[in-house]
Every structure is written in C-alpha cells, then in structure tokens.
Design a protein around this motif. Sequence first.
Motif, PDB file in Angstrom:
ATOM      1  N   THR A  41      43.127  29.456  54.580  1.00 38.40           N
ATOM      2  CA  THR A  41      42.908  30.061  56.008  1.00 38.40           C
ATOM      3  C   THR A  41      41.592  30.543  55.991  1.00 38.40           C
ATOM      4  O   THR A  41      41.287  31.749  55.370  1.00 38.40           O
ATOM      5  CB  THR A  41      43.887  30.947  56.545  1.00 38.40           C
ATOM      6  N   LEU A  42      40.447  30.381  56.955  1.00 36.19           N
ATOM      7  CA  LEU A  42      39.381  30.765  57.133  1.00 36.19           C
ATOM      8  C   LEU A  42      39.470  31.774  58.513  1.00 36.19           C
ATOM      9  O   LEU A  42      40.422  31.889  58.721  1.00 36.19           O
ATOM     10  CB  LEU A  42      38.224  29.845  57.213  1.00 36.19           C
ATOM     11  N   HIS A  86      37.126  28.132  41.596  1.00 31.82           N
ATOM     12  CA  HIS A  86      37.295  28.528  42.924  1.00 31.82           C
ATOM     13  C   HIS A  86      35.950  28.712  43.521  1.00 31.82           C
ATOM     14  O   HIS A  86      34.842  28.775  42.797  1.00 31.82           O
ATOM     15  CB  HIS A  86      38.080  29.848  43.115  1.00 31.82           C
ATOM     16  N   HIS A  98      33.521  29.058  47.599  1.00 29.17           N
ATOM     17  CA  HIS A  98      33.545  29.641  48.655  1.00 29.17           C
ATOM     18  C   HIS A  98      32.984  28.936  49.737  1.00 29.17           C
ATOM     19  O   HIS A  98      32.789  27.507  49.576  1.00 29.17           O
ATOM     20  CB  HIS A  98      32.739  31.120  48.581  1.00 29.17           C
ATOM     21  N   CYS A 155      30.008  31.031  41.940  1.00 28.30           N
ATOM     22  CA  CYS A 155      31.160  31.865  42.219  1.00 28.30           C
ATOM     23  C   CYS A 155      30.330  33.259  42.301  1.00 28.30           C
ATOM     24  O   CYS A 155      30.795  34.455  42.760  1.00 28.30           O
ATOM     25  CB  CYS A 155      32.019  31.704  41.261  1.00 28.30           C
ATOM     26  N   ILE A 177      28.757  36.406  43.338  1.00 23.62           N
ATOM     27  CA  ILE A 177      28.373  36.592  44.561  1.00 23.62           C
ATOM     28  C   ILE A 177      26.838  36.568  44.951  1.00 23.62           C
ATOM     29  O   ILE A 177      26.489  36.346  46.086  1.00 23.62           O
ATOM     30  CB  ILE A 177      29.139  37.876  45.271  1.00 23.62           C
ATOM     31  N   HIS A 201      29.303  38.163  56.187  1.00 21.63           N
ATOM     32  CA  HIS A 201      30.227  37.605  55.337  1.00 21.63           C
ATOM     33  C   HIS A 201      31.679  38.369  55.371  1.00 21.63           C
ATOM     34  O   HIS A 201      31.510  39.660  55.780  1.00 21.63           O
ATOM     35  CB  HIS A 201      29.757  37.595  53.809  1.00 21.63           C
ATOM     36  N   ARG A 202      32.525  38.010  54.802  1.00 17.70           N
ATOM     37  CA  ARG A 202      33.461  38.348  54.618  1.00 17.70           C
ATOM     38  C   ARG A 202      34.220  38.263  53.190  1.00 17.70           C
ATOM     39  O   ARG A 202      34.232  37.194  52.707  1.00 17.70           O
ATOM     40  CB  ARG A 202      34.526  37.679  55.623  1.00 17.70           C
ATOM     41  N   LEU A 203      34.740  39.399  52.486  1.00 19.20           N
ATOM     42  CA  LEU A 203      35.128  39.339  51.313  1.00 19.20           C
ATOM     43  C   LEU A 203      36.496  39.781  51.408  1.00 19.20           C
ATOM     44  O   LEU A 203      36.693  40.994  51.635  1.00 19.20           O
ATOM     45  CB  LEU A 203      34.248  40.065  50.494  1.00 19.20           C
ATOM     46  N   GLU A 204      37.364  39.104  50.614  1.00 20.67           N
ATOM     47  CA  GLU A 204      38.723  39.479  50.621  1.00 20.67           C
ATOM     48  C   GLU A 204      39.383  39.535  49.153  1.00 20.67           C
ATOM     49  O   GLU A 204      39.393  38.354  48.556  1.00 20.67           O
ATOM     50  CB  GLU A 204      39.777  38.553  51.461  1.00 20.67           C
ATOM     51  N   PHE A 205      39.987  40.692  48.686  1.00 22.67           N
ATOM     52  CA  PHE A 205      40.554  40.562  47.609  1.00 22.67           C
ATOM     53  C   PHE A 205      41.948  40.327  47.704  1.00 22.67           C
ATOM     54  O   PHE A 205      42.720  40.775  48.490  1.00 22.67           O
ATOM     55  CB  PHE A 205      40.275  41.707  46.833  1.00 22.67           C
ATOM     56  N   THR A 206      42.588  39.782  46.717  1.00 27.21           N
ATOM     57  CA  THR A 206      44.161  39.763  46.642  1.00 27.21           C
ATOM     58  C   THR A 206      44.386  39.947  45.181  1.00 27.21           C
ATOM     59  O   THR A 206      43.918  39.633  44.200  1.00 27.21           O
ATOM     60  CB  THR A 206      44.605  38.291  46.971  1.00 27.21           C
ATOM     61  N   GLY A 207      45.406  40.732  45.050  1.00 27.11           N
ATOM     62  CA  GLY A 207      45.880  41.251  43.867  1.00 27.11           C
ATOM     63  C   GLY A 207      47.401  42.026  44.045  1.00 27.11           C
ATOM     64  O   GLY A 207      48.132  41.914  45.072  1.00 27.11           O
ATOM     65  N   VAL A 208      47.673  42.769  42.695  1.00 24.92           N
ATOM     66  CA  VAL A 208      49.120  43.241  42.875  1.00 24.92           C
ATOM     67  C   VAL A 208      48.634  44.719  43.114  1.00 24.92           C
ATOM     68  O   VAL A 208      47.917  45.326  42.059  1.00 24.92           O
ATOM     69  CB  VAL A 208      49.734  42.983  41.564  1.00 24.92           C
ATOM     70  N   CYS A 209      49.244  45.447  43.859  1.00 23.23           N
ATOM     71  CA  CYS A 209      49.064  46.870  44.074  1.00 23.23           C
ATOM     72  C   CYS A 209      49.813  47.722  43.256  1.00 23.23           C
ATOM     73  O   CYS A 209      50.583  47.257  42.506  1.00 23.23           O
ATOM     74  CB  CYS A 209      49.169  47.153  45.565  1.00 23.23           C
TER      75      CYS A 209
END
Lengths: 159, 159
Positions: A90-91, A110, A112, A128, A130, A147-155
Amino acid sequence: MPIKKKSKSEAKGNSNAHSPCAEEIRAAGLKLTPVRVKVLELLKQEHCLLTIDEIVKRLSLSEGKTKVDWTTVYRTLLTFTDAGLVTHTTLVDGALRYEYQHASHEDHHHHHHVSCKKCGMIESIDACEIEKIQKQVEKMGFRELSHRLEFTGVCPKCS
Amino acid sequence: MPIKKKSKSEAKGNSNAHSPCAEEIRAAGLKLTPVRVKVLELLKQEHCLLTIDEIVKRLSLSEGKTKVDWTTVYRTLLTFTDAGLVTHTTLVDGALRYEYQHASHEDHHHHHHVSCKKCGMIESIDACEIEKIQKQVEKMGFRELSHRLEFTGVCPKCS
DNA sequence: ATTCGAAATGACAATGATTTGCATTCACTC
DNA sequence: GAGTGAATGCAAATCATTGTCATTTCGAAT
C-alpha cells in the motif's frame, strides 16, 4: 467443420502454454488457466504497481470478447500472493497495489518506489541503500521530493 | 430545577471554551462544537495515529451519554484536514490514519513511524535523518526490522 | 482422445466501509 | 434573545470486497 471448430485444448491450451508465464504458474503448483496467464502476463509486462481496478480494466479492454470477472481477479491475486508469484503493498494513496515478484530475487530483494504527486505514476527503484536512492531519484528528474520511511518490526512488548 | 438544568451555553459552552483545543478550532475559522473539540482533544492527547474506527470507539466509550455518529466523525476529520489541523496517512496495513498536526512545526516538520508486526502498535519517531532513525528504532527495542521508504514528488513529465 | 474428480470461474448475494441527502438542532452574530 | 447558516444524526445510497453456488475447465488416468 475444420475451420470453425478447434478443440479446446488446441484453442486455449496452445496460447496458454506458449506464454512465458505458463511455466511459472505450473512451477508454483497452480493450475494453468487463461485468467491466470493473463493476469500474470499483465503484471509482468507492467513494471509498476497495479491496483485491482487497473488490472480488471486493462484485461477487459485488451480483448473484447474476454470479460474478466472482478471476483476472479481478486481470487487470482490472492492465490498468486500465497504462491509467492506476486506481492502487494500500500503506498501513500492508500490503494492496494500488486506487483510481479521476480523469481530471481526471491528472498530478500526489496525495493522502493517513487510516485508522482500529479499523475500518480509509480516507478520502482532497485537500490536499497537509502542515500543512494535519494540521489538516484533526483537523477530521474523528480522534483519537490518528499519521502516517507516506514519501519516494521516486532516491538519490545511482543518480543 | 437548579440541579437538573444547566443552560446550554453553560453546559457545553464552558467545557468547550475551556479546552485548549477550542482556540485552535476557532483560529482555523471553524465553528466550535462539542464533537470537534472531542475529536481534536483525542488526536492531540494520543500521540500516535488513529483510524476512524478507533476514534469513534474511544469517543463513544469515554462518555456514556454522548454517542458520536460515524458520519459526523468522517466529516469532522475531513474538515480538520482541509483546515490543516490534522493530517492523514496510510501505513503498510492500508488503514487510513489521522494525526494531530502540531501548529508549531507547521511547515516542513515530518517524522516517521515504527509499527509492530504483531500488535500493530504505532510509535512516531522525531528524527528525520534516516541512519539515525534506524539506530533509534533499534534502541527502542524493536526486532526483525524491515523498512519501507517511499518518495513522492513531481516526475519529469509533469514538471 | 475420452472420462472423471477437483479446482477455477462467473454471476449474484452479502457484508463492510464510506458517502450523500435531508430534516433537525445548534453555534454564532446582531 | 431571535435569526441564519452551518453542523449533526439518522437513513438510504454507493463503492469495494468477500462469500455462495451452479457451471465450466484443467489435468490425471484411462
């Protein structure tokens, strides 16, 4: 009736089997069907991300007689995603977009995207790292970059 | 009936006017209404991004008697967005999320987010320089980090 | 090549999310 | 405090997505 009648396996089997996508679909353990071939071909040839809407419309336009059903496209994309043939993201505009997943880069590949504020066009960027990307994007002639940077991970709580 | 009855201007006018949000709403050229104050207060106190669903549910829970209508919330958020009081973005999960736009940082302030793959919790990150952010995120205790970077700008064709 | 079972398809219904229309209520000005 | 236009809440309409089911098609085995 030699002119009029072609056996189904001839008429469809041939066109499907000759597509470069056919092999991939079979390799993924999926049945080879006209719709699947068309969807995968489209995603493969279009280098950018496509919404379901765009996919359905292009498939409907390309061949007058074949009208593809929305439900089928939804299911096909789900199947492809599960099989790892395509990915979706989803952008910023919020639309879910599908993209062909090149087999050669399977695992950690991956990349961008740059999208145009005005026309909505989306291009993908292979690098990749940045900072390199930022330069690369500028060289592509884009202006007014944000730009938009989004991290995903386990908190921590979930670890 | 002194206990039961409070004039409307007392009952609502006071509570509205005393909220720190009231001033901002007026300043934006908008009418001051209870719903608007509540929505803006919620967005302001919650530091993270909220979906419409979350907003409606929290407002409904917080005060038993006041049930907020979905339609009104939709329209309120649209109004706020137009007025520049809030912004909205879509993160990887595809949900549209609203966020209070701090007036003090108005122009070029932007930040990024970390979301948890498991619980979906979202935190915001103040720094903008990307490498610093990566470190910062790690220090926050996040694991299995992956990131997504998205540029937006005007493409050469549109320039 | 024909047959057969399982899976894919397409038409339609059902759900869920968001938008629109409209009558009522409310905030703000005079 | 009364009047006006905007904001609200409710119902209905719209759009996207998912589910159901009868029919068709694929692919394996004959």
